[in-house]
Write a protein that holds these residues in place. Structure first.
Motif, short mmCIF file in Angstrom:
data_model
loop_
_atom_site.label_atom_id
_atom_site.label_comp_id
_atom_site.label_asym_id
_atom_site.label_seq_id
_atom_site.Cartn_x
_atom_site.Cartn_y
_atom_site.Cartn_z
N CYS A 168 0.57 -1.27 0.01
CA CYS A 168 -0.21 0.22 0.05
C CYS A 168 0.56 1.22 -0.08
O CYS A 168 0.81 2.45 -0.78
N LEU A 169 1.87 1.48 0.85
CA LEU A 169 2.64 2.43 0.62
C LEU A 169 3.49 2.41 -0.47
O LEU A 169 3.45 3.61 -0.82
N SER A 170 3.92 1.70 -0.99
CA SER A 170 4.45 1.59 -2.40
C SER A 170 3.53 2.22 -3.35
O SER A 170 4.15 3.13 -3.88
N LEU A 171 2.17 1.91 -2.97
CA LEU A 171 1.95 1.96 -5.11
C LEU A 171 1.48 3.32 -4.45
O LEU A 171 1.85 4.67 -5.40
N MET A 172 0.82 4.12 -2.41
CA MET A 172 0.83 5.18 -2.28
C MET A 172 1.72 6.81 -2.98
O MET A 172 2.25 7.68 -4.00
N ARG A 173 3.35 6.07 -2.81
CA ARG A 173 4.50 6.91 -2.70
C ARG A 173 4.21 6.56 -4.71
O ARG A 173 5.25 7.61 -4.69
N LEU A 174 4.38 5.64 -5.26
CA LEU A 174 4.30 5.83 -6.69
C LEU A 174 3.45 6.02 -7.26
O LEU A 174 3.98 7.24 -8.43
N THR A 175 2.86 6.78 -6.57
CA THR A 175 0.99 7.95 -7.47
C THR A 175 0.93 9.47 -7.09
O THR A 175 -0.28 9.81 -6.94
N ILE A 176 2.08 9.23 -6.17
CA ILE A 176 2.27 10.66 -6.27
C ILE A 176 3.65 12.16 -7.01
O ILE A 176 4.14 11.09 -7.28
N ALA A 177 2.75 12.86 -7.11
CA ALA A 177 3.34 13.64 -8.41
C ALA A 177 4.85 14.72 -7.49
O ALA A 177 4.73 14.35 -6.35
N GLU A 178 5.75 14.55 -8.48
CA GLU A 178 7.21 14.93 -7.66
C GLU A 178 7.39 15.97 -6.87
O GLU A 178 7.85 16.18 -5.79
N ASN A 179 6.50 17.38 -7.00
CA ASN A 179 6.80 18.27 -6.14
C ASN A 179 5.61 18.28 -4.63
O ASN A 179 6.40 18.77 -4.16
N VAL A 180 5.47 16.81 -4.65
CA VAL A 180 4.38 16.71 -3.92
C VAL A 180 5.45 15.95 -3.01
O VAL A 180 5.20 16.48 -1.84
N LYS A 181 5.95 15.14 -3.31
CA LYS A 181 7.21 13.96 -2.92
C LYS A 181 7.50 14.57 -1.37
O LYS A 181 7.95 13.73 -0.50
N ASP A 187 2.99 3.62 8.40
CA ASP A 187 1.78 2.81 8.76
C ASP A 187 1.12 3.48 7.28
O ASP A 187 0.80 4.76 6.99
N ALA A 188 0.11 2.75 6.38
CA ALA A 188 -0.06 2.78 4.70
C ALA A 188 -1.43 4.17 5.45
O ALA A 188 -1.59 5.08 5.43
N LYS A 189 -2.21 3.22 6.41
CA LYS A 189 -3.41 3.96 7.26
C LYS A 189 -3.21 5.28 7.64
O LYS A 189 -3.62 5.71 6.53
N GLU A 190 -2.32 5.44 8.58
CA GLU A 190 -1.92 6.16 9.17
C GLU A 190 -1.32 8.09 7.80
O GLU A 190 -1.41 8.46 7.77
N PHE A 191 -0.45 6.74 6.99
CA PHE A 191 -0.34 7.86 5.63
C PHE A 191 -1.09 8.40 4.96
O PHE A 191 -1.32 9.65 4.23
#
Length: 390
Positions: free
Chosen positions: A66-79, A87-91
């Motif tokens: 879950c964490l991997s997928l969420m981080r991969l679908t975040i724009a570069e300027n937001v990362k 914790d994926a739920k907390e994230f």
């Protein structure tokens, strides 16, 4: 990965759409346990049963993916602004909290959240978006202030200006994703403020006449030069005259168009030009009744017509097609009515600084009715064009 799944990227403003797609994708793959369980399973111990161990292993795998997928679908300027948690739920919960506070404001400006170090003796000051208090603010490397402007220094290229001295701040123009700081005696400094590591570059303005040979004083150069974005290109208007009693007719009116190769920074200018003599001699100018033998001052550039420039002349406002040397618009109203707010005591000189331009939408133009338009070509009022002054 986000491209292969067809998921949108989270940009700080689209949390609802992004989270809905993330939850659906993970649920379809039976990997959403870390998001749907009310509580995190207890850590495995020596006394844990086989079922407890299996349950924890399933959660740990789901949490990691879950964490991997969420981080991969975040724009570069937001990362750089993302919450620091494993914790994926907390994230996801923290993303929701931040999406309407810090990230909304600060992902837009990217590297403005990172202080730049001064590298030379020609710093350029810029005001920066104020910092709001929010759950992610401790991760933003801004000055510790609230609801206040903060000021940073941007490093400028080292350029020698022996004739004009220090940089003069005439204007800032947004264009093509960059901010362009304008010194009308020198040139343009520009960078993309949303780049994570911005690079300041310099483009020298072309000289129709060398500065030391121009008639006007340097402190008045903004009356005869201006930079604007017109029809998607950066344009530079210049009214250039050499000193001398008989030099008015030979005054050149030039519109330069900039081309920049962003990868290398190489720049070139193309121009169209006329002279005041050509304008004065044209029938379109004579019909206005305006006097000749006077050098007008720049008022504005048409936002969609690259060759059309407007001028102040005494109490007149008129537009010229520089390519053809003809008057295409003429305001019969007194400038005291057109730009009344600038009439103070003492009154400052009229300038393009007091004029805003925009293109009226068709619905508004139609609503104005025929009473606001004239069929007499150059003698039409200012509202007969797509322009309105403020």
């Amino acid at each position: 990965m986000s491209q292969s799944f067809g998921l949108v990227k989270f940009n700080g403003l689209n949390y609802a759409d992004w989270s809905e797609q993330i939850r659906f994708q993970l649920g379809a793959m039976n990997l959403d346990q870390a998001l749907v369980l009310d509580e995190k399973p207890a850590a495995i111990t020596e006394t844990s049963s086989k079922d407890e161990r299996s349950h924890y292993d399933d959660w740990e795998r789901s949490n990691r993916l879950c964490l991997s997928l969420m981080r991969l679908t975040i724009a570069e300027n937001v990362k750089p602004l993302m919450p620091k948690t494993e914790d994926a739920k907390e994230f996801m919960m923290k993303l929701k909290e931040c999406s309407h506070s810090d990230i909304t404001d600060k992902s837009v400006v990217g590297s403005l959240m990172k202080k730049w170090k001064k590298k030379d003796k020609a710093p350029l000051h810029r005001k920066k978006w104020f910092e709001k208090k929010g759950p992610c603010k401790e991760q933003i490397p801004l000055k510790k202030s609230s609801n206040k402007w903060t000021e940073d220094l941007l490093s400028c290229p080292i350029i020698s200006w022996p004739e004009t001295g220090e940089w003069m701040y005439h204007d800032v123009v947004p264009h093509a994703g960059n901010l362009w700081w304008v010194d009308l005696a020198k040139g343009l400094l520009f960078c993309n403020p949303t780049d994570y590591h911005p690079t300041m570059r310099f483009v020298e303005l072309p000289n129709t006449i060398q500065l030391k040979e121009r008639a006007e004083r340097l402190e008045r150069i903004d009356c005869y030069r201006m930079v604007r974005e017109v029809a998607g290109r950066l344009r530079f208007a210049d009214v250039a005259r050499r000193p001398g009693v008989n030099s008015y007719a030979s005054t050149m009116v030039v519109v330069w168009t900039l081309t920049v190769e962003m990868s290398s920074g190489a720049a070139s200018w193309q121009r169209v030009m006329t002279t005041l003599a050509d304008i004065w001699e044209d029938e379109s100018y004579r019909r206005t009744g305006m006097p000749a033998e006077c050098v007008p001052e720049l008022a504005l550039m048409h936002p969609t017509k690259p060759d059309v420039v407007y001028f102040f002349l005494m109490h007149y406002l008129f537009g010229v097609d520089v390519r053809h040397g003809v008057v295409v618009d003429f305001a019969r109203d007194s400038l005291a009515d057109l730009v009344n707010p600038v009439y103070a005591n003492p009154r400052p000189p009229l300038s393009w600084r007091y004029v805003l331009t925009w293109v009226l939408p068709p619905s508004l133009r139609n609503a104005l009715g025929d009473d606001h338009h004239s069929s007499e070509g150059c003698e039409s009022s200012l509202t007969s064009s797509d322009l309105t002054d403020k």
